[in-house]
Design an enzyme around this catalytic site. Structure first.
Site, PDB file in Angstrom:
ATOM      1  N   GLY A  23       6.844   5.558  -8.090  1.00 47.53           N
ATOM      2  CA  GLY A  23       7.737   4.466  -8.462  1.00 47.53           C
ATOM      3  C   GLY A  23       7.782   3.861  -7.123  1.00 47.53           C
ATOM      4  N   LYS A  49       1.601  -5.101 -14.776  1.00 45.59           N
ATOM      5  CA  LYS A  49       2.831  -4.396 -15.200  1.00 45.59           C
ATOM      6  C   LYS A  49       4.261  -5.124 -14.535  1.00 45.59           C
ATOM      7  CE  LYS A  49       2.716  -0.512 -17.592  1.00 45.59           C
ATOM      8  NZ  LYS A  49       3.049   0.940 -17.813  1.00 45.59           N
ATOM      9  N   TYR A  60       0.932  -1.222   0.243  1.00 44.79           N
ATOM     10  CA  TYR A  60      -0.109  -0.166   0.069  1.00 44.79           C
ATOM     11  C   TYR A  60       0.788   1.201  -0.080  1.00 44.79           C
ATOM     12  CZ  TYR A  60      -4.234  -2.630   1.120  1.00 44.79           C
ATOM     13  OH  TYR A  60      -5.215  -3.607   1.148  1.00 44.79           O
ATOM     14  N   ILE A  61       0.483   2.081  -0.800  1.00 42.85           N
ATOM     15  CA  ILE A  61       1.223   3.515  -1.078  1.00 42.85           C
ATOM     16  C   ILE A  61       0.115   4.597  -0.541  1.00 42.85           C
ATOM     17  CG2 ILE A  61       2.379   5.259  -2.289  1.00 42.85           C
ATOM     18  CD1 ILE A  61       4.096   2.659  -1.780  1.00 42.85           C
ATOM     19  N   TYR A 110      -0.171  -4.780 -10.981  1.00 38.08           N
ATOM     20  CA  TYR A 110       0.427  -6.200 -10.849  1.00 38.08           C
ATOM     21  C   TYR A 110       0.753  -6.724 -12.198  1.00 38.08           C
ATOM     22  CZ  TYR A 110      -1.218  -5.874  -5.893  1.00 38.08           C
ATOM     23  OH  TYR A 110      -1.460  -5.443  -4.902  1.00 38.08           O
TER      24      TYR A 110
HETATM   25  C1  COA Z   1      -1.137  -0.268  -6.494  1.00 38.69           C
HETATM   26  C2  COA Z   1       0.239   0.624  -5.881  1.00 38.69           C
HETATM   27  C3  COA Z   1       0.624  -0.165  -4.774  1.00 38.69           C
HETATM   28  C4  COA Z   1       0.918   0.919  -6.789  1.00 38.69           C
HETATM   29  O1  COA Z   1       1.985   1.837  -6.298  1.00 38.69           O
HETATM   30  P1  COA Z   1       2.430   3.154  -7.006  1.00 38.69           P
HETATM   31  O2  COA Z   1       3.618   3.727  -6.102  1.00 38.69           O
HETATM   32  O3  COA Z   1       1.513   4.123  -7.276  1.00 38.69           O
HETATM   33  O4  COA Z   1       2.873   2.647  -8.358  1.00 38.69           O
HETATM   34  P2  COA Z   1       4.483   2.874  -9.273  1.00 38.69           P
HETATM   35  O5  COA Z   1       4.549   4.278  -9.428  1.00 38.69           O
HETATM   36  O6  COA Z   1       5.386   1.990  -8.599  1.00 38.69           O
HETATM   37  O7  COA Z   1       4.017   2.185 -10.646  1.00 38.69           O
HETATM   38  C5  COA Z   1       4.960   0.991 -11.136  1.00 38.69           C
HETATM   39  C6  COA Z   1       4.431   0.892 -12.606  1.00 38.69           C
HETATM   40  O8  COA Z   1       2.893   0.428 -12.496  1.00 38.69           O
HETATM   41  C7  COA Z   1       2.104   1.377 -13.285  1.00 38.69           C
HETATM   42  N1  COA Z   1       0.846   1.700 -12.504  1.00 38.69           N
HETATM   43  C8  COA Z   1       0.706   1.982 -11.231  1.00 38.69           C
HETATM   44  N2  COA Z   1      -0.631   2.435 -11.059  1.00 38.69           N
HETATM   45  C9  COA Z   1      -1.215   2.129 -12.196  1.00 38.69           C
HETATM   46  C10 COA Z   1      -2.509   2.374 -12.508  1.00 38.69           C
HETATM   47  N3  COA Z   1      -3.401   2.777 -11.953  1.00 38.69           N
HETATM   48  N4  COA Z   1      -2.943   2.180 -13.822  1.00 38.69           N
HETATM   49  C11 COA Z   1      -2.024   1.717 -14.791  1.00 38.69           C
HETATM   50  N5  COA Z   1      -0.664   1.505 -14.304  1.00 38.69           N
HETATM   51  C12 COA Z   1      -0.283   1.725 -13.041  1.00 38.69           C
HETATM   52  C13 COA Z   1       3.046   2.370 -13.392  1.00 38.69           C
HETATM   53  O9  COA Z   1       2.529   3.341 -14.519  1.00 38.69           O
HETATM   54  C14 COA Z   1       4.279   1.881 -13.414  1.00 38.69           C
HETATM   55  O10 COA Z   1       4.755   1.471 -14.744  1.00 38.69           O
HETATM   56  P3  COA Z   1       6.131   2.061 -15.574  1.00 38.69           P
HETATM   57  O11 COA Z   1       6.945   1.205 -14.742  1.00 38.69           O
HETATM   58  O12 COA Z   1       5.788   1.096 -16.976  1.00 38.69           O
HETATM   59  O13 COA Z   1       6.149   3.432 -15.367  1.00 38.69           O
HETATM   60  C15 COA Z   1      -0.741   2.092  -5.481  1.00 38.69           C
HETATM   61  O14 COA Z   1      -1.281   2.715  -6.299  1.00 38.69           O
HETATM   62  C16 COA Z   1      -1.566   1.603  -4.081  1.00 38.69           C
HETATM   63  O15 COA Z   1      -1.107   1.701  -2.818  1.00 38.69           O
HETATM   64  N6  COA Z   1      -2.689   1.573  -4.381  1.00 38.69           N
HETATM   65  C17 COA Z   1      -3.919   1.539  -3.127  1.00 38.69           C
HETATM   66  C18 COA Z   1      -3.594   0.253  -2.370  1.00 38.69           C
HETATM   67  C19 COA Z   1      -3.786  -0.959  -3.124  1.00 38.69           C
HETATM   68  O16 COA Z   1      -4.722  -1.221  -3.681  1.00 38.69           O
HETATM   69  N7  COA Z   1      -2.894  -1.890  -2.785  1.00 38.69           N
HETATM   70  C20 COA Z   1      -3.403  -3.349  -3.376  1.00 38.69           C
HETATM   71  C21 COA Z   1      -4.131  -4.141  -2.346  1.00 38.69           C
HETATM   72  S1  COA Z   1      -4.311  -5.716  -2.955  1.00 38.69           S
END
Ligand code: COA
Length: 172
Positions: free
Chosen positions: A106, A144, A97-98, A142
């Site tokens: 990233g 990606k 989670y972020i 995931y």
């Molecule tokens: C899912 C989550 C962990 C992703 O973390 P983040 O720091 O936002 O993602 P990043 O910036 O590291 O992105 C990594 C890659 O994923 C892609 N990505 C991240 N979020 C995305 C989205 N919503 N749609 C499409 N691509 C996405 C990015 O573009 C990146 O791709 P690239 O390497 O080609 O540039 C974050 O959005 C989050 O905490 N979400 C809410 C909590 C959640 O749902 N957790 C999972 C519970 S099962």
């Protein structure tokens, strides 16, 4: 701009609890009635429950900080600490989670890279997780990272039956 990831222990309970509750609300508040959310948060993040999870030898928690600010966290499980019986050669990402303010920088990728590294260190051949079927942002993230859907299971959020997709990435 600094990014650091630190492994957590018993002394980090309050920070993990705060980040855990904050990110859970940001992610799921719009999708669940307030009383269901409240009941879940009280049980899932009860201090004594979290203390037990932090003390579990087969689980690891990591906190990611951006410029000193807690920005998110990772929890991984192996062996019998996994929430489903996926065998001895698997590592589960139970929580990744972020905080909203730090998304798409990233940081999630850093935590996922760490989970993959940990799986390698523990000699595991696959990494898996469960994700709510309507959490399309997380599913895209995931995909990606190389995960594919390998199953599904139902669970109850209060009286509401919901479905998690099981996603897996093979490492060897
Ligand atoms: C899912 C989550 C962990 C992703 O973390 P983040 O720091 O936002 O993602 P990043 O910036 O590291 O992105 C990594 C890659 O994923 C892609 N990505 C991240 N979020 C995305 C989205 N919503 N749609 C499409 N691509 C996405 C990015 O573009 C990146 O791709 P690239 O390497 O080609 O540039 C974050 O959005 C989050 O905490 N979400 C809410 C909590 C959640 O749902 N957790 C999972 C519970 S099962």
């Amino acid at each position: 701009m600094t990014t650091e990831i630190v492994k957590c222990g018993a002394g980090d309970l309050d920070t993990i609890r705060e980040v855990g509750i904050g990110t859970y609300i940001e992610t799921f508040d719009a999708h669940n009635p307030p009383e269901i959310m409240q009941a879940y948060l009280e049980s899932a993040f009860a201090p004594e429950k979290l203390a037990g999870e932090l003390a579990e030898p087969l689980s690891e928690f990591y906190l990611i900080r951006k410029d000193g600010e807690p920005a998110g966290y990772l929890k991984v499980n192996t062996g019998s600490a996994q929430t489903e019986d996926m065998g001895g050669d698997a590592l589960e990402v139970e929580r990744i989670y972020i905080r909203s303010a730090f998304k798409r920088m990233g940081l999630g990728r850093h935590l996922m890279d760490l989970a993959i590294e940990l799986a390698g260190e523990h000699g595991k051949s696959k990494i898996w997780l469960g994700v709510w079927e309507h959490n399309s942002d997380a599913i895209k993230f995931y995909e990606k990272a190389g995960f594919v859907q390998t199953g599904a299971h139902s669970f109850f959020m209060g009286t509401d039956e919901q479905r998690d997709l099981i996603m897996t990435k093979r490492l060897t």
